[in-house]
Write a protein that holds these residues in place. Structure first.
Motif, PDB file in Angstrom:
ATOM      1  N   VAL A  32       2.581  -4.430   7.415  1.00 54.90           N
ATOM      2  CA  VAL A  32       2.063  -3.209   6.796  1.00 54.90           C
ATOM      3  C   VAL A  32       0.664  -2.886   7.308  1.00 54.90           C
ATOM      4  O   VAL A  32       0.354  -1.736   7.630  1.00 54.90           O
ATOM      5  CB  VAL A  32       2.072  -3.337   5.263  1.00 54.90           C
ATOM      6  N   THR A  72       2.535  -3.089  -1.305  1.00 57.30           N
ATOM      7  CA  THR A  72       3.429  -2.355  -0.403  1.00 57.30           C
ATOM      8  C   THR A  72       3.960  -1.088  -1.060  1.00 57.30           C
ATOM      9  O   THR A  72       4.095  -0.047  -0.416  1.00 57.30           O
ATOM     10  CB  THR A  72       4.595  -3.243   0.059  1.00 57.30           C
ATOM     11  N   ALA A  83       7.279  -0.415   4.896  1.00 49.59           N
ATOM     12  CA  ALA A  83       6.694  -0.920   3.655  1.00 49.59           C
ATOM     13  C   ALA A  83       7.774  -1.333   2.657  1.00 49.59           C
ATOM     14  O   ALA A  83       7.618  -2.322   1.924  1.00 49.59           O
ATOM     15  CB  ALA A  83       5.774   0.127   3.040  1.00 49.59           C
TER      16      ALA A  83
END
Length: 207
Positions: A43, A102, A181
């Motif tokens: 991420v 996330t 994500a």
């Protein structure tokens, strides 16, 4: 010394991996380290590109700076937290914080300021997972194997993190940052399930 025993790194890695596999707690520790690293790196690597896509490239340096602060600034407090609540519960907390980071990072596509929150949580979750996982791993194996086991775990974690960084660009390009994500969220959720299952088995065994 020509008579000294030759060091065979691959052999040592195989032996250490066998030691880890033979112990459930050590295996959970390694899984926590790998998932924390993989989730965070995947991420984080694509966040500047994602922000550029949304016209926020000038803020990406500040977001990454806050993310790094989340990774390291609270390490002493995280160490105390892990010691107080226990390693397995701390791994579960770390996985929840990672997942929150996330999820918030995905939502930030609609509320740009949330990317600061998402990346900060991602850094904190990584720190909790790494500290809890590494202490769990080294504490679960015999003392004479700890150095080699830690080295093997660091190698595995770094390799998985490197692969996550390499693959993240392709995933973002093909399916978008939100899918990257979301995949990281699933990994964090998997870690939570594995840690909770281990905790449940331990409680049932005690009874």
């Amino acid at each position: 010394d020509p008579h000294a025993e030759r060091v065979r790194p691959l052999r040592q890695v195989r032996i250490s991996a066998a030691v880890i596999r033979s112990n459930r707690l050590a295996t959970l520790g390694l899984v926590a380290m790998v998932v924390s690293q993989t989730t965070m790196v995947a991420v984080m690597t694509m966040t500047p590109s994602h922000m550029k896509d949304h016209g926020q490239a000038d803020l990406s340096a500040y977001v990454i700076a806050l993310h790094i602060a989340g990774m390291y600034a609270f390490a002493p407090f995280v160490g105390r937290f892990v010691g107080r609540v226990g390693q397995v519960p701390a791994v579960m907390v770390g996985s929840v914080v990672l997942g929150a980071g996330t999820v918030v990072s995905v939502v930030a596509g609609y509320v740009p300021s949330l990317i600061f929150v998402g990346l900060f949580l991602l850094g904190v979750g990584w720190n909790i997972g790494l500290i809890a996982g590494s202490s769990m791993l080294t504490g679960a194996v015999p003392g004479n194997a700890r150095v080699e086991v830690q080295g093997t775990a660091d190698l595995t974690m770094s390799f998985c993190g490197g692969m996550a960084a390499f693959a993240s660009g392709f995933v973002k390009q093909a399916w978008g940052f939100h899918m990257l994500a979301n995949a990281a969220t699933l990994l964090a959720g998997l870690l939570l399930v594995v840690a909770y299952t281990h905790s449940l088995r331990t409680r049932l065994a005690v009874r």
